[in-house]
Motif scaffolding. Sequence first.
Motif, PDB file in Angstrom:
ATOM      1  N   VAL A   1      -5.615  -3.903   0.248  1.00 30.22           N
ATOM      2  CA  VAL A   1      -6.399  -5.120  -0.026  1.00 30.22           C
ATOM      3  C   VAL A   1      -6.791  -5.186  -1.494  1.00 30.22           C
ATOM      4  CG1 VAL A   1      -8.578  -6.300   0.440  1.00 30.22           C
ATOM      5  CG2 VAL A   1      -7.246  -5.361   2.344  1.00 30.22           C
ATOM      6  N   LEU A   2      -7.299  -4.089  -2.037  1.00 33.19           N
ATOM      7  CA  LEU A   2      -7.751  -4.080  -3.433  1.00 33.19           C
ATOM      8  C   LEU A   2      -6.594  -4.325  -4.398  1.00 33.19           C
ATOM      9  CD1 LEU A   2     -10.277  -1.091  -3.361  1.00 33.19           C
ATOM     10  CD2 LEU A   2     -10.808  -3.532  -3.509  1.00 33.19           C
ATOM     11  N   ILE A   3      -5.467  -3.667  -4.154  1.00 33.52           N
ATOM     12  CA  ILE A   3      -4.298  -3.863  -5.007  1.00 33.52           C
ATOM     13  C   ILE A   3      -3.784  -5.291  -4.875  1.00 33.52           C
ATOM     14  CG2 ILE A   3      -1.894  -3.178  -5.382  1.00 33.52           C
ATOM     15  CD1 ILE A   3      -2.737  -0.345  -4.485  1.00 33.52           C
ATOM     16  N   GLY A   4      -3.783  -5.796  -3.638  1.00 35.95           N
ATOM     17  CA  GLY A   4      -3.296  -7.152  -3.396  1.00 35.95           C
ATOM     18  C   GLY A   4      -4.144  -8.206  -4.078  1.00 35.95           C
ATOM     19  N   VAL A   5      -5.461  -8.046  -4.052  1.00 34.78           N
ATOM     20  CA  VAL A   5      -6.353  -9.002  -4.715  1.00 34.78           C
ATOM     21  C   VAL A   5      -6.086  -9.012  -6.215  1.00 34.78           C
ATOM     22  CG1 VAL A   5      -8.746  -9.520  -5.296  1.00 34.78           C
ATOM     23  CG2 VAL A   5      -8.159  -8.841  -2.976  1.00 34.78           C
ATOM     24  N   SER A   6      -6.003  -7.828  -6.805  1.00 31.05           N
ATOM     25  CA  SER A   6      -5.773  -7.740  -8.250  1.00 31.05           C
ATOM     26  C   SER A   6      -4.450  -8.378  -8.637  1.00 31.05           C
ATOM     27  CB  SER A   6      -5.798  -6.273  -8.691  1.00 31.05           C
ATOM     28  OG  SER A   6      -7.055  -5.683  -8.429  1.00 31.05           O
ATOM     29  N   LEU A   7      -3.405  -8.099  -7.862  1.00 27.94           N
ATOM     30  CA  LEU A   7      -2.093  -8.655  -8.175  1.00 27.94           C
ATOM     31  C   LEU A   7      -2.085 -10.171  -8.032  1.00 27.94           C
ATOM     32  CD1 LEU A   7       0.908  -8.421  -8.826  1.00 27.94           C
ATOM     33  CD2 LEU A   7       1.326  -7.975  -6.387  1.00 27.94           C
ATOM     34  N   SER A   8      -2.641 -10.680  -6.943  1.00 29.51           N
ATOM     35  CA  SER A   8      -2.647 -12.133  -6.722  1.00 29.51           C
ATOM     36  C   SER A   8      -3.449 -12.855  -7.794  1.00 29.51           C
ATOM     37  CB  SER A   8      -3.205 -12.451  -5.334  1.00 29.51           C
ATOM     38  OG  SER A   8      -2.330 -12.015  -4.317  1.00 29.51           O
TER      39      SER A   8
ATOM     40  N   LEU B   1       1.153  -9.568  -0.248  1.00 28.21           N
ATOM     41  CA  LEU B   1       1.250  -9.328   1.189  1.00 28.21           C
ATOM     42  C   LEU B   1       2.334  -8.309   1.496  1.00 28.21           C
ATOM     43  CD1 LEU B   1       0.545  -9.913   4.115  1.00 28.21           C
ATOM     44  CD2 LEU B   1       1.967 -11.979   3.992  1.00 28.21           C
ATOM     45  N   ILE B   2       3.516  -8.488   0.926  1.00 34.27           N
ATOM     46  CA  ILE B   2       4.606  -7.569   1.235  1.00 34.27           C
ATOM     47  C   ILE B   2       4.352  -6.189   0.632  1.00 34.27           C
ATOM     48  CG2 ILE B   2       6.082  -8.111  -0.736  1.00 34.27           C
ATOM     49  CD1 ILE B   2       7.227  -7.583   2.907  1.00 34.27           C
ATOM     50  N   LEU B   3       3.690  -6.137  -0.535  1.00 37.46           N
ATOM     51  CA  LEU B   3       3.317  -4.840  -1.106  1.00 37.46           C
ATOM     52  C   LEU B   3       2.292  -4.151  -0.213  1.00 37.46           C
ATOM     53  CD1 LEU B   3       3.450  -2.756  -3.366  1.00 37.46           C
ATOM     54  CD2 LEU B   3       1.696  -4.066  -4.585  1.00 37.46           C
ATOM     55  N   GLY B   4       1.324  -4.924   0.296  1.00 37.10           N
ATOM     56  CA  GLY B   4       0.341  -4.360   1.210  1.00 37.10           C
ATOM     57  C   GLY B   4       0.977  -3.822   2.477  1.00 37.10           C
ATOM     58  N   GLN B   5       2.004  -4.508   2.970  1.00 36.80           N
ATOM     59  CA  GLN B   5       2.713  -4.031   4.152  1.00 36.80           C
ATOM     60  C   GLN B   5       3.439  -2.718   3.858  1.00 36.80           C
ATOM     61  OE1 GLN B   5       3.982  -8.518   5.021  1.00 36.80           O
ATOM     62  NE2 GLN B   5       5.031  -7.113   6.385  1.00 36.80           N
ATOM     63  N   ALA B   6       4.006  -2.608   2.662  1.00 37.89           N
ATOM     64  CA  ALA B   6       4.687  -1.370   2.281  1.00 37.89           C
ATOM     65  C   ALA B   6       3.710  -0.201   2.243  1.00 37.89           C
ATOM     66  CB  ALA B   6       5.362  -1.543   0.923  1.00 37.89           C
ATOM     67  N   ILE B   7       2.507  -0.453   1.727  1.00 37.04           N
ATOM     68  CA  ILE B   7       1.477   0.590   1.672  1.00 37.04           C
ATOM     69  C   ILE B   7       0.950   0.901   3.064  1.00 37.04           C
ATOM     70  CG2 ILE B   7      -0.840   1.139   0.823  1.00 37.04           C
ATOM     71  CD1 ILE B   7      -0.180  -0.651  -1.626  1.00 37.04           C
ATOM     72  N   GLY B   8       0.644  -0.134   3.821  1.00 42.56           N
ATOM     73  CA  GLY B   8       0.042   0.044   5.137  1.00 42.56           C
ATOM     74  C   GLY B   8       0.924   0.792   6.121  1.00 42.56           C
ATOM     75  N   ARG B   9       2.261   0.678   5.979  1.00 39.76           N
ATOM     76  CA  ARG B   9       3.166   1.365   6.898  1.00 39.76           C
ATOM     77  C   ARG B   9       2.967   2.872   6.887  1.00 39.76           C
ATOM     78  NH1 ARG B   9       4.274  -0.647  11.395  1.00 39.76           N
ATOM     79  NH2 ARG B   9       5.298  -2.674  11.283  1.00 39.76           N
ATOM     80  N   TRP B  10       2.448   3.408   5.787  1.00 39.08           N
ATOM     81  CA  TRP B  10       2.209   4.849   5.740  1.00 39.08           C
ATOM     82  C   TRP B  10       1.056   5.266   6.646  1.00 39.08           C
ATOM     83  CZ3 TRP B  10       5.134   8.664   3.556  1.00 39.08           C
ATOM     84  CH2 TRP B  10       6.239   8.220   2.836  1.00 39.08           C
ATOM     85  N   GLY B  11       0.243   4.306   7.061  1.00 33.52           N
ATOM     86  CA  GLY B  11      -0.765   4.621   8.068  1.00 33.52           C
ATOM     87  C   GLY B  11      -0.128   5.059   9.371  1.00 33.52           C
ATOM     88  N   ASN B  12       1.035   4.469   9.706  1.00 37.65           N
ATOM     89  CA  ASN B  12       1.768   4.883  10.903  1.00 37.65           C
ATOM     90  C   ASN B  12       2.230   6.334  10.789  1.00 37.65           C
ATOM     91  OD1 ASN B  12       3.288   1.650  10.790  1.00 37.65           O
ATOM     92  ND2 ASN B  12       1.570   2.251  12.076  1.00 37.65           N
ATOM     93  N   PHE B  13       2.607   6.740   9.575  1.00 36.27           N
ATOM     94  CA  PHE B  13       3.016   8.124   9.351  1.00 36.27           C
ATOM     95  C   PHE B  13       1.878   9.086   9.670  1.00 36.27           C
ATOM     96  CE2 PHE B  13       2.879  11.570   6.081  1.00 36.27           C
ATOM     97  CZ  PHE B  13       3.843  12.387   6.637  1.00 36.27           C
ATOM     98  N   PHE B  14       0.691   8.826   9.135  1.00 32.91           N
ATOM     99  CA  PHE B  14      -0.434   9.723   9.354  1.00 32.91           C
ATOM    100  C   PHE B  14      -0.892   9.728  10.807  1.00 32.91           C
ATOM    101  CE2 PHE B  14      -0.727   8.985   4.748  1.00 32.91           C
ATOM    102  CZ  PHE B  14      -0.755  10.305   4.314  1.00 32.91           C
ATOM    103  N   ASN B  15      -0.696   8.611  11.512  1.00 29.83           N
ATOM    104  CA  ASN B  15      -1.063   8.533  12.932  1.00 29.83           C
ATOM    105  C   ASN B  15       0.052   8.992  13.859  1.00 29.83           C
ATOM    106  OD1 ASN B  15      -3.581   7.582  12.341  1.00 29.83           O
ATOM    107  ND2 ASN B  15      -3.201   5.474  12.972  1.00 29.83           N
ATOM    108  N   SER B  16       1.214   9.355  13.302  1.00 28.92           N
ATOM    109  CA  SER B  16       2.385   9.748  14.108  1.00 28.92           C
ATOM    110  C   SER B  16       2.704   8.680  15.145  1.00 28.92           C
ATOM    111  CB  SER B  16       2.153  11.105  14.793  1.00 28.92           C
ATOM    112  OG  SER B  16       2.072  12.145  13.852  1.00 28.92           O
TER     113      SER B  16
END
Length: 292
Positions: A40-47, A138-153
């Motif tokens: 969210v923070l990165i996305g706000v700054s970029l937008s 949005l798409i950058l945020g999705q790229a970052i957020g997908r790593w949450g799936n990694f940590f949650n297995s």
Amino acid sequence: MLPAIPSLPLAFQFASPGPILVRIGPLTIRWYGLLIAAAVLIGVSLSQYLAKRRHINPDLVGDLVIWLVIAAIPAARLYYVLFNWSAYAQNPGQIIAIWQGGIAIHGAILGGIAAALIFARLNRISFWQLADLVAPSLILGQAIGRWGNFFNSEAFGSPTNLPWKLYIPLNQRPTEYADFAYFHPTFLYESLWNLMVFGLLLTLFFRGLKGKLHLKAGTLFLVYWVAYSLGRFWIEALRTDSLMLGPLRIAQVVSLVGIMLGLAGLAWLYIYKRSLPDVAPVREEGVEASER
């Protein structure tokens, strides 16, 4: 501690360190929440930076993001719960446990679109201009957020012996795959795909600024929708935990619809040479003439 993984030659094996980053007394900080906050923070700054480059008031983007977060996260959870209702009906207390994972990006996008339409209407701003500014973030945020799936297995694919395979602990494996230890890291596939789409959108944006391309309002968002959906369609086919509607994978159905709508919108803009319908008369101030 990382789980013990047999070493194999030429293998780049992934293994999650677990969902919890740190515990400080009663406070638990999870990787999933940290990644969402960072996105969210990165996305706000970029937008806001992109808005400045198009001579659009960046404060509008900051205000919009508040709307998007308020709408997108609950919508993402609601979407996931509704299409996984059989599991949550037996344990309704888990419905609000979003920190344990279980959100659907398509739900977030739909919730965000609804919020952005209302925001644009109330502020007499072009929805499509806002959508173009938000699409790269949005798409950058999705790229970052997908790593949450990694940590949650979670959100992994079918069993594989490929060198970049992902180790999944026994308690996280589907019952039918209990005897398999390694799976496709679909979170990684989608994260890399999303980064490529991000690069494409930024390239189009800056080529448009330099006058090398004439981009009509809505182009970046439509390209985002088509490109992301193409990747999601084939990656979803590998996953073991797809939300289903009968025999159909919901994400693949939504992706196909997104591809068709996105291509139809681009055809409307560049073949039929029309403008996309907007939600309200556009306020003149803060928008350069070429963007009206």
